[in-house]
Design a protein around this motif. Structure first.
Motif, short mmCIF file in Angstrom:
data_model
loop_
_atom_site.label_atom_id
_atom_site.label_comp_id
_atom_site.label_asym_id
_atom_site.label_seq_id
_atom_site.Cartn_x
_atom_site.Cartn_y
_atom_site.Cartn_z
N TRP A 143 0.84 -1.20 0.00
CA TRP A 143 0.00 0.00 0.00
C TRP A 143 0.87 1.25 0.00
O TRP A 143 0.59 2.21 -0.73
CB TRP A 143 -0.91 0.01 1.23
CG TRP A 143 -2.13 -0.84 1.14
CD1 TRP A 143 -2.18 -2.20 0.99
CD2 TRP A 143 -3.50 -0.40 1.20
NE1 TRP A 143 -3.49 -2.63 0.97
CE2 TRP A 143 -4.32 -1.55 1.11
CE3 TRP A 143 -4.10 0.84 1.36
CZ2 TRP A 143 -5.71 -1.48 1.15
CZ3 TRP A 143 -5.49 0.91 1.40
CH2 TRP A 143 -6.28 -0.24 1.29
N PHE A 144 1.90 1.26 0.82
CA PHE A 144 2.83 2.39 0.90
C PHE A 144 3.47 2.67 -0.45
O PHE A 144 3.52 3.81 -0.93
CB PHE A 144 3.90 2.05 1.95
CG PHE A 144 5.01 3.05 2.07
CD1 PHE A 144 4.86 4.20 2.82
CD2 PHE A 144 6.23 2.82 1.44
CE1 PHE A 144 5.90 5.12 2.93
CE2 PHE A 144 7.27 3.73 1.55
CZ PHE A 144 7.10 4.88 2.30
N THR A 145 3.94 1.62 -1.12
CA THR A 145 4.62 1.76 -2.41
C THR A 145 3.67 2.24 -3.50
O THR A 145 4.00 3.15 -4.27
CB THR A 145 5.25 0.42 -2.82
OG1 THR A 145 6.17 0.00 -1.81
CG2 THR A 145 5.97 0.55 -4.15
N LEU A 146 2.50 1.63 -3.57
CA LEU A 146 1.55 1.99 -4.63
C LEU A 146 1.09 3.45 -4.49
O LEU A 146 0.89 4.14 -5.49
CB LEU A 146 0.34 1.05 -4.59
CG LEU A 146 0.59 -0.37 -5.10
CD1 LEU A 146 -0.63 -1.24 -4.86
CD2 LEU A 146 0.95 -0.36 -6.58
N THR A 147 0.92 3.90 -3.26
CA THR A 147 0.49 5.29 -3.05
C THR A 147 1.58 6.28 -3.43
O THR A 147 1.31 7.32 -4.04
CB THR A 147 0.06 5.50 -1.60
OG1 THR A 147 -0.93 4.53 -1.25
CG2 THR A 147 -0.53 6.88 -1.41
N ILE A 148 2.83 5.96 -3.08
CA ILE A 148 3.94 6.81 -3.50
C ILE A 148 3.98 6.88 -5.03
O ILE A 148 4.15 7.95 -5.62
CB ILE A 148 5.28 6.28 -2.96
CG1 ILE A 148 5.38 6.53 -1.46
CG2 ILE A 148 6.45 6.97 -3.66
CD1 ILE A 148 6.68 6.04 -0.86
N GLY A 149 3.81 5.71 -5.67
CA GLY A 149 3.85 5.68 -7.13
C GLY A 149 2.72 6.46 -7.76
O GLY A 149 2.94 7.25 -8.69
N MET A 161 -3.58 3.74 6.53
CA MET A 161 -2.68 4.67 7.22
C MET A 161 -1.27 4.59 6.62
O MET A 161 -0.61 5.61 6.42
CB MET A 161 -2.63 4.33 8.70
CG MET A 161 -3.94 4.56 9.44
SD MET A 161 -4.30 6.30 9.73
CE MET A 161 -3.19 6.64 11.08
N ALA A 162 -0.82 3.37 6.32
CA ALA A 162 0.50 3.21 5.69
C ALA A 162 0.53 3.89 4.34
O ALA A 162 1.53 4.51 3.96
CB ALA A 162 0.83 1.72 5.55
N SER A 163 -0.58 3.80 3.60
CA SER A 163 -0.63 4.42 2.28
C SER A 163 -0.61 5.94 2.39
O SER A 163 -0.03 6.63 1.54
CB SER A 163 -1.88 3.97 1.52
OG SER A 163 -3.05 4.58 2.04
N ARG A 164 -1.24 6.49 3.44
CA ARG A 164 -1.26 7.95 3.61
C ARG A 164 0.13 8.48 3.96
O ARG A 164 0.49 9.60 3.59
CB ARG A 164 -2.26 8.35 4.69
CG ARG A 164 -3.68 7.90 4.42
CD ARG A 164 -4.15 8.27 3.04
NE ARG A 164 -5.37 7.58 2.68
CZ ARG A 164 -5.84 7.49 1.45
NH1 ARG A 164 -5.18 8.04 0.44
NH2 ARG A 164 -6.96 6.84 1.20
N VAL A 165 0.91 7.68 4.69
CA VAL A 165 2.30 8.06 4.93
C VAL A 165 3.04 8.12 3.60
O VAL A 165 3.84 9.03 3.35
CB VAL A 165 2.98 7.06 5.89
CG1 VAL A 165 4.47 7.36 6.01
CG2 VAL A 165 2.31 7.10 7.26
N GLY A 166 2.75 7.17 2.72
CA GLY A 166 3.36 7.19 1.39
C GLY A 166 2.98 8.42 0.60
O GLY A 166 3.82 9.01 -0.09
N SER A 167 1.70 8.82 0.67
CA SER A 167 1.28 10.01 -0.08
C SER A 167 1.95 11.27 0.46
O SER A 167 2.25 12.19 -0.30
CB SER A 167 -0.25 10.16 -0.01
OG SER A 167 -0.69 10.35 1.33
N ALA A 168 2.20 11.32 1.78
CA ALA A 168 2.88 12.49 2.35
C ALA A 168 4.34 12.56 1.93
O ALA A 168 4.92 13.64 1.82
CB ALA A 168 2.78 12.45 3.88
N ILE A 169 4.95 11.40 1.65
CA ILE A 169 6.35 11.35 1.22
C ILE A 169 6.49 11.59 -0.28
O ILE A 169 7.52 12.10 -0.75
CB ILE A 169 6.97 9.99 1.61
CG1 ILE A 169 7.05 9.85 3.13
CG2 ILE A 169 8.35 9.80 1.00
CD1 ILE A 169 7.53 8.50 3.59
#
Length: 548
Positions: free
Chosen positions: A340-346, A457-465
């Protein structure tokens, strides 16, 4: 109640009531689409250089060379943050000396842009960057502004579910829609970057809370295959439509304040809908639905047996620590958080990067948004016919691999690089849509909401980064693609370590969670085909009626 879908089967799956609910809730995601990525145009940094004030007593010849040049990514351009010391330039001009002939400019000291900057107005009349001078020593504020918005999204993700459970889905849907609309309008009058950022945080909070409330409300009212289409394609598709409208708004509103004002208007059409279908209880909703669908509701809709009441009283509380309770569930949780973290950053990294691509930023943004429609259709088809583990990992491998190899594209072929980035965005968006369903299928009912919330929540951390991944391009244009491609490939490999959920019933308890097995052939067995044939045919009919 024993089984909501079974208790409400009398109203059907796709009557007039469901069509109205489906359409109205989906269209509520349209404003979310152009608010979520509005910073692409609000916070873009146009070409700029140090301002040489008109009051400076220098000749035109010296004015033309007062800004040093530098090579950035193989191209020569004016320095954005430095100029030759204006006092010395004025003395040289007064003495009648000529640059490069009488004066070696490489030996003239440099100074910062103490008089401000001059910005190109070829594309924008103004952005928050040009308004508040978020450049040079203040350029850290550019990605941080976007991160502030996503921190608001993170906060909204945390509170929206609890508020919906306590006060009801419909009130929270309209309240958060009002928050998003009003604070977007208030941003128009921001006197400083600090005020703009605070308001932007609140807009992000309302944006995600509105989206989550619509998602939950729709999945609770709609049933069967209509629910699947709504969750995997309907809401996401209308979000993408709003995203496609963003460059159109921005093209005609070249100033950031005008653009914000235009973005705050569409949500106003939802105000009269507060009085549509006002009912107080679930049974009243279903009886109203039955009237709209022209069917007769039974005298008693919901029944609860004595055994079910006792079971409800004995139900154990499950918290977030249960996601790490056993080796299997801990293994699944850690991998899904990474994915989730990776996909959101991407997703957000590629979306935010569109204004920095070669060519017209409005066209690039529209193409980036348009790729999401077929991506969501692809995800829906994959959910219908393919194993979750194989299709999710395959899409991530393709998306990450394409992004990683963008660095090999020759500099004289920018169109090819943009095409590859859009293809990468297609696979990332499609995998992002699939991971919601995959996550819900892996976890048991007792902790499913908690699990999806933790992954979110993990994905939202990714979007903030993600804004900082884009910002790395100012140092090396290939660096964001290398990092993002590598991270996506690693995450795609980890998906193979997850259990497969395709064709399996949803687990009810932690002990029923699927265990990891060897990857099987994606071909369906005859039993699976018979079980899914009826659902697929009906969902295809609904999909055609919805989009036509």
């Amino acid at each position: 109640m024993k089984d909501y879908d079974a208790e409400t089967v009398f109203i059907g799956n796709w009557g007039r009531f469901q069509q109205i609910v489906f359409f109205l809730l989906c269209t509520s995601a349209v404003p979310n689409g152009f608010n979520a990525l509005s910073i692409v145009f609000l916070g873009d940094s146009p070409p700029h250089r140090c301002l040489i004030p008109d009051s400076a007593n220098i000749t035109e010849e010296w004015r033309q060379v007062s800004i040093p040049t530098q090579v950035v990514n193989g191209e020569t351009e004016y320095s954005k943050c430095r100029r030759y010391r204006l006092e010395l330039i004025s003395n040289f001009s007064a003495l009648g000396l000529s640059p490069m002939k009488d004066v070696n400019l490489s030996q003239v000291p440099l100074e910062s842009c103490s008089d401000g900057w001059t910005y190109s107005k070829e594309i924008y009349q103004s952005t928050i960057v040009t308004e508040f001078d978020l450049v040079c020593d203040n350029d850290w504020k550019q990605p941080f502004t976007t991160s502030i918005y996503f921190f608001g999204v993170l906060s909204g993700s945390f509170f929206s579910g609890q508020l919906s459970d306590r006060f009801g889905r419909k009130p929270i849907l309209f309240i958060t829609m009002a928050i998003q609309t009003l604070f977007t309008f208030f941003q128009v009058f921001s006197p400083s970057w600090e005020v703009f950022s605070v308001l932007f945080f609140i807009v992000g909070l309302g944006q995600i809370s509105n989206y989550v409330a619509a998602f939950v409300l729709g999945t609770e009212i709609l049933t069967g295959t209509v629910r699947v289409i709504y969750a995997s394609l309907g809401l996401s598709g209308f979000f993408a439509m709003g995203y496609m409208m963003l460059p159109l708004f921005a093209y005609f509103c070249r100033g950031w304040r005008t653009l914000l004002f235009a973005m705050s208007l569409p949500s106003l059409i939802y105000i009269p809908l507060w009085w549509w279908g006002r009912v107080e209880e679930a049974e009243a909703i279903l009886r109203a639905a039955a009237r709209k669908n022209r069917v007769t509701a039974p005298e008693v809709i919901f029944t609860k047996t004595e055994g079910e009441q006792k079971q409800f009283k004995r139900e154990e509380f499950h918290g977030i620590l249960d996601l790490l309770k056993t080796r299997n569930i801990c293994h699944v949780t850690l991998i899904l958080c990474l994915v989730w973290f990776t996909l959101t950053i991407g997703y957000f990294g590629l979306s935010l990067n569109t204004s920095k691509l070669h060519g017209n930023p409005y066209l690039n943004c529209f193409i980036s948004a348009a790729t999401e429609i077929p991506a969501y259709v692809c995800s829906w088809l994959s959910l219908q016919y393919l194993p979750r583990r194989l299709s999710t990992s395959f899409k991530m491998l393709l998306g990450g691999g394409i992004l990683f190899f963008i660095q090999l594209v020759p500099p004289d072929l920018p169109s090819l690089a943009i095409s590859l980035e859009m293809i990468g965005k297609f696979f990332m968006a499609s995998a992002s849509a699939m991971i919601y369903v995959y996550t819900g299928e892996l976890y048991p009912t007792v902790i499913r909401n908690t699990a999806v919330g933790a992954c979110s929540m993990a994905s939202r951390v990714g979007s903030a980064i993600s804004p900082y991944f884009v910002h790395l391009g100012s140092y090396d244009k290939h660096l964001p693609y290398i990092l993002l491609g590598s991270l996506t490939i690693i995450s795609a490999a980890s998906v193979f370590l997850l259990p497969e959920s395709y064709g399996l019933p949803l687990p009810e308890t932690i002990d029923q969670m699927p265990k990891r097995e060897r990857i099987k052939c994606p071909c369906l067995s005859s039993e699976q085909k018979n079980q899914q044939k009826k659902g697929k045919t009906h969902s295809g009919k609904i999909l055609a009626e919805t989009w036509m």
